[in-house]
Design a protein around this motif. Structure first.
Motif, PDB file in Angstrom:
ATOM      1  N   MET A   1       0.775  -1.214   0.099  1.00 24.36           N
ATOM      2  CA  MET A   1      -0.164  -0.033  -0.060  1.00 24.36           C
ATOM      3  C   MET A   1       0.838   1.267  -0.079  1.00 24.36           C
ATOM      4  N   SER A   2       0.736   2.334  -0.745  1.00 26.67           N
ATOM      5  CA  SER A   2       1.257   3.452  -0.960  1.00 26.67           C
ATOM      6  C   SER A   2       1.219   4.278   0.407  1.00 26.67           C
ATOM      7  N   LYS A   3       2.371   5.016   0.692  1.00 23.22           N
ATOM      8  CA  LYS A   3       2.245   6.038   1.853  1.00 23.22           C
ATOM      9  C   LYS A   3       1.114   7.004   1.676  1.00 23.22           C
ATOM     10  N   GLN A   4       0.627   7.382   0.358  1.00 21.01           N
ATOM     11  CA  GLN A   4      -0.359   8.261   0.143  1.00 21.01           C
ATOM     12  C   GLN A   4      -1.687   7.545   0.907  1.00 21.01           C
ATOM     13  N   LYS A   5      -1.927   6.350   0.427  1.00 20.89           N
ATOM     14  CA  LYS A   5      -3.060   5.398   0.888  1.00 20.89           C
ATOM     15  C   LYS A   5      -3.076   5.569   2.335  1.00 20.89           C
ATOM     16  N   VAL A   6      -1.930   5.188   2.980  1.00 15.71           N
ATOM     17  CA  VAL A   6      -1.806   5.175   4.336  1.00 15.71           C
ATOM     18  C   VAL A   6      -2.365   6.405   4.915  1.00 15.71           C
ATOM     19  N   ILE A   7      -2.012   7.455   4.534  1.00 17.86           N
ATOM     20  CA  ILE A   7      -2.143   8.801   5.196  1.00 17.86           C
ATOM     21  C   ILE A   7      -3.661   8.765   5.104  1.00 17.86           C
ATOM     22  N   VAL A   8      -4.037   8.893   3.895  1.00 17.02           N
ATOM     23  CA  VAL A   8      -5.540   8.709   3.781  1.00 17.02           C
ATOM     24  C   VAL A   8      -6.481   8.015   4.672  1.00 17.02           C
ATOM     25  N   LEU A   9      -5.883   6.775   4.829  1.00 20.25           N
ATOM     26  CA  LEU A   9      -6.715   5.854   5.809  1.00 20.25           C
ATOM     27  C   LEU A   9      -6.548   6.221   7.139  1.00 20.25           C
ATOM     28  N   ALA A  10      -5.427   6.705   7.427  1.00 20.41           N
ATOM     29  CA  ALA A  10      -5.110   7.352   8.974  1.00 20.41           C
ATOM     30  C   ALA A  10      -6.215   8.201   9.396  1.00 20.41           C
ATOM     31  N   VAL A  11      -6.356   9.231   8.204  1.00 16.89           N
ATOM     32  CA  VAL A  11      -7.231  10.310   8.865  1.00 16.89           C
ATOM     33  C   VAL A  11      -8.715   9.829   8.609  1.00 16.89           C
ATOM     34  N   ARG A  12      -9.167   9.305   7.584  1.00 13.38           N
ATOM     35  CA  ARG A  12     -10.455   9.008   7.049  1.00 13.38           C
ATOM     36  C   ARG A  12     -11.011   7.698   8.193  1.00 13.38           C
ATOM     37  N   ASP A  13     -10.166   6.749   8.495  1.00 12.08           N
ATOM     38  CA  ASP A  13     -10.741   5.584   9.078  1.00 12.08           C
ATOM     39  C   ASP A  13     -10.369   5.561  10.614  1.00 12.08           C
ATOM     40  N   GLN A  14      -8.852   5.884  10.925  1.00 12.17           N
ATOM     41  CA  GLN A  14      -8.774   5.980  12.193  1.00 12.17           C
ATOM     42  C   GLN A  14      -8.816   7.217  13.038  1.00 12.17           C
ATOM     43  N   GLY A  15      -9.227   8.237  12.498  1.00 15.13           N
ATOM     44  CA  GLY A  15      -9.750   9.440  13.102  1.00 15.13           C
ATOM     45  C   GLY A  15      -8.617  10.344  13.445  1.00 15.13           C
ATOM     46  N   LEU A  16      -7.325  10.106  12.907  1.00 12.02           N
ATOM     47  CA  LEU A  16      -6.518  11.143  13.172  1.00 12.02           C
ATOM     48  C   LEU A  16      -6.626  12.460  12.511  1.00 12.02           C
ATOM     49  N   THR A  17      -6.097  13.357  13.388  1.00 12.41           N
ATOM     50  CA  THR A  17      -6.521  14.730  12.709  1.00 12.41           C
ATOM     51  C   THR A  17      -5.381  15.146  11.543  1.00 12.41           C
ATOM     52  N   VAL A  18      -5.642  15.988  10.625  1.00  8.13           N
ATOM     53  CA  VAL A  18      -4.564  16.363   9.265  1.00  8.13           C
ATOM     54  C   VAL A  18      -3.297  16.804   9.819  1.00  8.13           C
ATOM     55  N   ALA A  19      -3.346  17.703  11.077  1.00  3.76           N
ATOM     56  CA  ALA A  19      -2.028  17.932  11.586  1.00  3.76           C
ATOM     57  C   ALA A  19      -1.225  16.744  12.079  1.00  3.76           C
ATOM     58  N   ALA A  20      -1.813  15.835  12.729  1.00  6.45           N
ATOM     59  CA  ALA A  20      -1.276  14.791  13.439  1.00  6.45           C
ATOM     60  C   ALA A  20      -0.749  13.646  12.309  1.00  6.45           C
ATOM     61  N   ALA A  21      -1.727  13.570  11.326  1.00  9.24           N
ATOM     62  CA  ALA A  21      -1.180  12.802  10.232  1.00  9.24           C
ATOM     63  C   ALA A  21       0.293  13.427   9.611  1.00  9.24           C
ATOM     64  N   ALA A  22       0.145  14.552   9.266  1.00  4.70           N
ATOM     65  CA  ALA A  22       1.150  15.339   8.673  1.00  4.70           C
ATOM     66  C   ALA A  22       2.632  15.016   9.600  1.00  4.70           C
ATOM     67  N   ARG A  23       2.516  15.523  10.782  1.00  2.00           N
ATOM     68  CA  ARG A  23       3.539  14.933  11.742  1.00  2.00           C
ATOM     69  C   ARG A  23       4.255  13.736  11.713  1.00  2.00           C
TER      70      ARG A  23
END
Length: 108
Positions: A1-23
């Motif tokens: 799975m690409s890093k881009q997809k992992v980031i999207v899933l972290a925000v969308r499905d795991q409830g991570l904030t945009v700022a937290a995902a960016a960090r």
């Protein structure tokens, strides 16, 4: 799975904030927002599926149709909103006081 997809899933499905995902993933918040926008408009994988293809873009007034020149398949139909500004915003530079610059002549 690409890093881009992992980031999207972290925000969308795991409830991570945009700022937290960016960090967590070492990217900018702007990039996370861009990935979320791409996902909402058909998915990152959908865009990747058309990479390297020759596309034809037909524009009439505010209607846009994008098709594959080889197969004729219509990939996307869009409507341009004339009241919206689609230009990328320029990044604001930090204010002088944020950089430690002062107008005080007695300051070393």
């Amino acid at each position: 799975m690409s890093k881009q997809k992992v980031i999207v899933l972290a925000v969308r499905d795991q409830g991570l904030t945009v700022a937290a995902a960016a960090r967590r993933y070492g990217v900018s918040r702007r990039w996370v927002h861009e990935l979320l926008r791409r996902e909402a408009e058909g998915g990152i994988d959908a865009a990747r599926a058309h990479a390297g293809k020759h596309l034809l873009m037909l524009i009439h007034d505010t209607e846009v149709t994008i098709s594959d020149t080889t197969t004729g398949e219509i990939i996307r139909e869009l409507t341009i909103d004339p009241s919206r500004d689609y230009q990328a915003r320029q990044r604001k530079t930090p204010r002088s006081e944020d950089r430690g610059v002062t107008d005080d002549p007695t300051h070393p």
